[in-house]
Scaffold this motif. Structure first.
Motif, PDB file in Angstrom:
ATOM      1  N   ASN B 217     -81.880 -85.785  10.918  1.00 35.75           N
ATOM      2  CA  ASN B 217     -80.741 -85.719  10.006  1.00 35.75           C
ATOM      3  C   ASN B 217     -80.636 -84.396   9.256  1.00 35.75           C
ATOM      4  O   ASN B 217     -79.612 -84.097   8.651  1.00 35.75           O
ATOM      5  CB  ASN B 217     -80.875 -86.847   8.981  1.00 35.75           C
ATOM      6  N   GLU B 218     -81.725 -83.615   9.283  1.00 40.08           N
ATOM      7  CA  GLU B 218     -81.807 -82.454   8.410  1.00 40.08           C
ATOM      8  C   GLU B 218     -80.695 -81.436   8.663  1.00 40.08           C
ATOM      9  O   GLU B 218     -80.056 -80.946   7.737  1.00 40.08           O
ATOM     10  CB  GLU B 218     -83.185 -81.785   8.577  1.00 40.08           C
ATOM     11  N   ARG B 219     -80.485 -81.153   9.942  1.00 41.74           N
ATOM     12  CA  ARG B 219     -79.484 -80.150  10.298  1.00 41.74           C
ATOM     13  C   ARG B 219     -78.088 -80.639   9.888  1.00 41.74           C
ATOM     14  O   ARG B 219     -77.281 -79.906   9.320  1.00 41.74           O
ATOM     15  CB  ARG B 219     -79.537 -79.879  11.804  1.00 41.74           C
ATOM     16  N   LEU B 220     -77.840 -81.921  10.158  1.00 39.32           N
ATOM     17  CA  LEU B 220     -76.558 -82.531   9.832  1.00 39.32           C
ATOM     18  C   LEU B 220     -76.334 -82.534   8.313  1.00 39.32           C
ATOM     19  O   LEU B 220     -75.220 -82.327   7.827  1.00 39.32           O
ATOM     20  CB  LEU B 220     -76.537 -83.967  10.378  1.00 39.32           C
ATOM     21  N   ALA B 221     -77.427 -82.753   7.579  1.00 40.60           N
ATOM     22  CA  ALA B 221     -77.336 -82.777   6.108  1.00 40.60           C
ATOM     23  C   ALA B 221     -76.891 -81.422   5.578  1.00 40.60           C
ATOM     24  O   ALA B 221     -76.069 -81.335   4.662  1.00 40.60           O
ATOM     25  CB  ALA B 221     -78.672 -83.176   5.504  1.00 40.60           C
ATOM     26  N   LYS B 222     -77.417 -80.361   6.194  1.00 34.46           N
ATOM     27  CA  LYS B 222     -77.049 -79.020   5.739  1.00 34.46           C
ATOM     28  C   LYS B 222     -75.569 -78.740   6.007  1.00 34.46           C
ATOM     29  O   LYS B 222     -74.890 -78.118   5.197  1.00 34.46           O
ATOM     30  CB  LYS B 222     -77.941 -77.969   6.421  1.00 34.46           C
ATOM     31  N   LYS B 223     -75.092 -79.242   7.150  1.00 31.76           N
ATOM     32  CA  LYS B 223     -73.676 -79.102   7.484  1.00 31.76           C
ATOM     33  C   LYS B 223     -72.832 -79.885   6.465  1.00 31.76           C
ATOM     34  O   LYS B 223     -71.807 -79.402   5.981  1.00 31.76           O
ATOM     35  CB  LYS B 223     -73.436 -79.644   8.899  1.00 31.76           C
ATOM     36  N   THR B 224     -73.292 -81.088   6.138  1.00 35.32           N
ATOM     37  CA  THR B 224     -72.566 -81.923   5.176  1.00 35.32           C
ATOM     38  C   THR B 224     -72.509 -81.261   3.805  1.00 35.32           C
ATOM     39  O   THR B 224     -71.483 -81.293   3.126  1.00 35.32           O
ATOM     40  CB  THR B 224     -73.243 -83.309   5.076  1.00 35.32           C
ATOM     41  N   VAL B 225     -73.616 -80.646   3.411  1.00 33.00           N
ATOM     42  CA  VAL B 225     -73.657 -79.925   2.136  1.00 33.00           C
ATOM     43  C   VAL B 225     -72.578 -78.843   2.119  1.00 33.00           C
ATOM     44  O   VAL B 225     -71.835 -78.700   1.142  1.00 33.00           O
ATOM     45  CB  VAL B 225     -75.063 -79.317   1.898  1.00 33.00           C
ATOM     46  N   ARG B 226     -72.466 -78.098   3.232  1.00 33.62           N
ATOM     47  CA  ARG B 226     -71.442 -77.045   3.311  1.00 33.62           C
ATOM     48  C   ARG B 226     -70.037 -77.643   3.193  1.00 33.62           C
ATOM     49  O   ARG B 226     -69.175 -77.101   2.509  1.00 33.62           O
ATOM     50  CB  ARG B 226     -71.583 -76.260   4.626  1.00 33.62           C
ATOM     51  N   GLU B 227     -69.821 -78.783   3.869  1.00 32.13           N
ATOM     52  CA  GLU B 227     -68.505 -79.435   3.825  1.00 32.13           C
ATOM     53  C   GLU B 227     -68.148 -79.864   2.400  1.00 32.13           C
ATOM     54  O   GLU B 227     -67.032 -79.652   1.928  1.00 32.13           O
ATOM     55  CB  GLU B 227     -68.480 -80.655   4.750  1.00 32.13           C
TER      56      GLU B 227
END
Lengths: 338, 338
Positions: B217-227
Motif C-alpha cells: 500500500n505504501e506506494r499507493l499511499a504516497k500517490k493518495t497524499v499527492r492527490e
C-alpha cells in the motif's frame, strides 16, 4: 357620531378583501400579486392574517414551477446573468419571477434588487415579475417571506422562480433549502477563486456557471471549466443521482445559456424519475417548519425583559472561567420552560 | 425509628464529598476521575450538582492541554491509530486521555470505545486514561458530557486529549467545535473514497492522515497524499493561517506518527503566535453556551404534553397542502412563549 364614523372609517381602512385579491391575482394581475406579498411582509396582525388566508387559498395551486437558486462570488455578474437568462425564458413564453435573499441589506441598507433598473429590460417584459428583497428582518424572517413569496408566484402561474442570493452568512444554505436546482456563478481562474470561496459552497451546487466566458476570457473559461470538473469529481454531488457539472456562459454574447437551461431540464426529469424531486420538496417543507419552530422559541425567549443582558453577563463569566456552561444555562433558562 | 434510620441511610448514600473527590483527582487518581465523570453523566439531580460543583472548582486548572479530534471513514483504522499514537505520546511522558463521541451508539447499542480491549495496551499504560462513550442520550447530551469530561481530564493533568468520532449525523461538526486540531483518517485511493465522504468534512480538517501506508500500500499511499494535497489547494483551510496537509502514516510500522505529532505542535505554535488558538477557544465556549441554550429551550418545549403529537399532525397537514407553515407554527407555539 363623529367618533363612531371615524371608527368605521379606520376599520374600513384595514378591511382586506381576500377573495377579491385572490380573483385578481388568479387573473394574472402583477399589481395584486405585489399587494399580496406586501400583506405577507407586513408587521400588522390583520395584514398578516389576510396574507396567510390568501396563501392558504392558493396552496393547492403551488408546486408546479421550477425553483432555481443562484449565488456567486462578488463580481461574478449575477444580475446580468439573471436578466439575460430570465429574458431568454420569458421570450420562450415562460413566466419568470425573480426574488432575492440578501441578509446584507439589513446591515448596509442596500439590497440586491433594490435598484430595479439593474434588470430594466426584464422588469419591463410582460412575462416577468421582479420582487426586491425585503430590506429588514432577521435571516429567518427573510427566509420565511421569500419562501412564501415564491409560493404565491408559483400559485399565480409563474413557471420559473429565480432566487438570487449573496454569499453572506447562511444565505446559500437557506436558499438551497427552498429550491430544486442551485447554481453557483464563478469567474475564470478556479484556483485563486476557490480559496476565497465559502466552505462547502461548491457542494451545494447542481451546476457551476463559469461566467463572462467571452472575448479574451473565452479560452481561460474553458480551462477553468476543466479545472472545476476535476474538483467536482472528488466532491459529493448536491443532489442524489445527479452529477454536478461546470458550464461556460457568456451573458454578453448569449452563449451557454441554452446549455444551462437544458441542464436544468435534464436535472428535473432525472429527479422526477427517481422520485427525488418530490421527496426533496417534502423534506424542505418539514425542515422549514422545524426551523420556524426553533426561531419562534428562541425569539420568544429573548423577547423577555433582561434575557439578552443576562446572556452577555454570563458570557463574560464563562470566558474568565468563573462558571461552567451547564450552570450558566441553568441560571438563564428555568426547567419549566423559560 | 426504623423509618428514620432508613431515611438517614438513604441520605448518606447520596452524600458526595466534593472536596475529597477534588483532592483525589488532583493527586492523579484515575478511579476518582472516573467517579467525577460519572457524576456529570448522572441523571440524578444531586449527582449532577456535585459534578458541576467539582467542575467549577477545577475550571481554573483547565485549558492547558492540546485537544485533538480524530474522525475517519469506516475501516480507516481509527482505534489502531489512536492506540499507537497514544502509546507513542505516553512513552514520551505525556499524559493522554482518550474520549469518544459516538451518536450511533444510541441506535445500535454499540459504542466506539465500549470494548476497551480494542485499546488494551494503551488502557494499561500508567499515563493513559480511556473513557468509553456514553451509550445513550441525544447528540447535545453526548456533546455536553464529552466536553465536560475533556475539561475534567485537562484539569487533572492530562496533556493531550484525543476525541474519536464516527461519521454519523453532526458528530464531526460537534467535535470540531470542541477541539484545537482536527484530523481526518482516510485510506488510499482518494478519488473513490472522497465521493463516499460526507460533504464538507475535508474542510473541517487541519490534517489528513492517509492511513495504512505500509507494505504493498505504501506506494499507493504516497500517490493518495499527492492527490489530497492537490484537492486541498482548492479548499479553504479549516483554521485561519494554517495550511491543511496530508500525511502518510502506518500504525503497523510506526511510520509517520512522529510527522503527525510535529504537525500538531507546529499548528499549536502557529496558532498561539497569531492569537487564533485563544480566540477559537473563546468562540467555542460561547458557541457551546448558545447551542446549550437552544437545546434546553427546544427540549423544554417538546417535553410539554401533546406537543410532539401535534407536530406530527401538523406535518401531515403541511405535506398535503392544507396549511401554511406560518399558521402551523402559530398553532404550535403561542406568542407568549409556549
Amino acid at each position: 357620531m363623529v367618533s363612531s364614523r371615524r371608527k368605521r372609517f379606520a376599520k374600513k381602512q384595514r378591511v382586506i378583501d381576500v377573495d377579491e385579491v385572490y380573483a385578481k391575482i388568479c387573473e394574472g394581475s402583477r399589481l395584486h400579486l405585489s399587494k399580496a406579498i406586501t400583506l405577507l411582509e407586513s408587521i400588522h396582525e390583520e395584514d398578516k392574517k389576510a396574507g396567510q388566508a390568501l396563501l392558504k387559498k392558493l396552496l393547492p395551486k403551488t408546486g408546479s414551477s421550477i425553483r432555481i437558486g443562484i449565488t456567486g462570488v462578488p463580481g461574478a455578474g449575477k444580475s446580468t446573468f439573471i436578466e439575460t437568462f430570465g429574458l431568454m425564458l420569458a421570450e420562450k413564453g415562460y413566466k419568470v419571477a425573480v426574488l432575492a435573499i440578501d441578509p446584507s441589506s439589513t446591515v448596509n441598507g442596500g439590497s440586491i434588487l433594490g435598484d430595479k433598473t439593474r434588470m430594466e429590460a426584464l422588469a419591463r417584459h410582460q412575462n416577468a415579475f421582479i420582487r426586491p428583497s425585503p430590506s429588514s428582518g432577521t435571516l429567518g424572517g427573510v427566509h420565511k417571506k421569500t419562501r412564501e413569496t415564491m409560493l404565491l408566484c408559483e400559485a399565480t402561474g409563474y413557471d420559473i422562480i429565480l432566487i438570487e442570493t449573496v454569499g453572506v452568512g447562511q444565505s446559500e444554505t437557506v436558499v438551497r433549502g427552498m429550491v430544486d436546482f442551485f447554481a453557483l456563478l464563478v469567474l475564470t481562474g478556479a484556483g485563486d477563486e476557490l480559496q476565497g470561496m465559502k466552505k462547502g459552497i461548491m457542494e451545494l451546487a447542481d451546476a457551476i456557471v463559469v461566467h463572462k466566458a467571452d472575448g479574451d476570457n473565452e479560452r481561460l473559461a474553458k480551462k477553468t471549466v476543466r479545472e472545476y470538473r476535476q474538483i467536482l469529481h472528488f466532491l459529493q454531488p448536491a443532489s442524489p443521482g445527479w452529477t454536478t457539472t461546470a458550464i461556460p456562459v457568456s451573458s454578453l454574447h448569449h452563449t451557454g445559456l441554452d446549455v444551462f437551461w437544458e441542464t436544468v431540464l435534464s436535472f428535473q426529469s432525472t429527479m422526477e424519475e427517481s422520485g427525488e424531486w418530490q421527496l426533496r420538496r417534502q423534506k424542505q417543507t418539514k425542515d422549514w417548519f422545524h426551523a420556524m419552530i426553533r426561531d419562534r422559541l428562541i425569539d420568544n425567549f429573548f423577547a423577555q425583559a433582561g434575557k439578552k443582558e443576562l446572556v452577555t453577563t454570563l458570557e463574560k463569566e464563562l470566558l474568565v472561567g468563573e462558571l461552567t456552561v451547564a450552570s450558566a444555562v441553568d441560571l438563564l433558562v428555568s426547567d419549566n420552560g423559560f
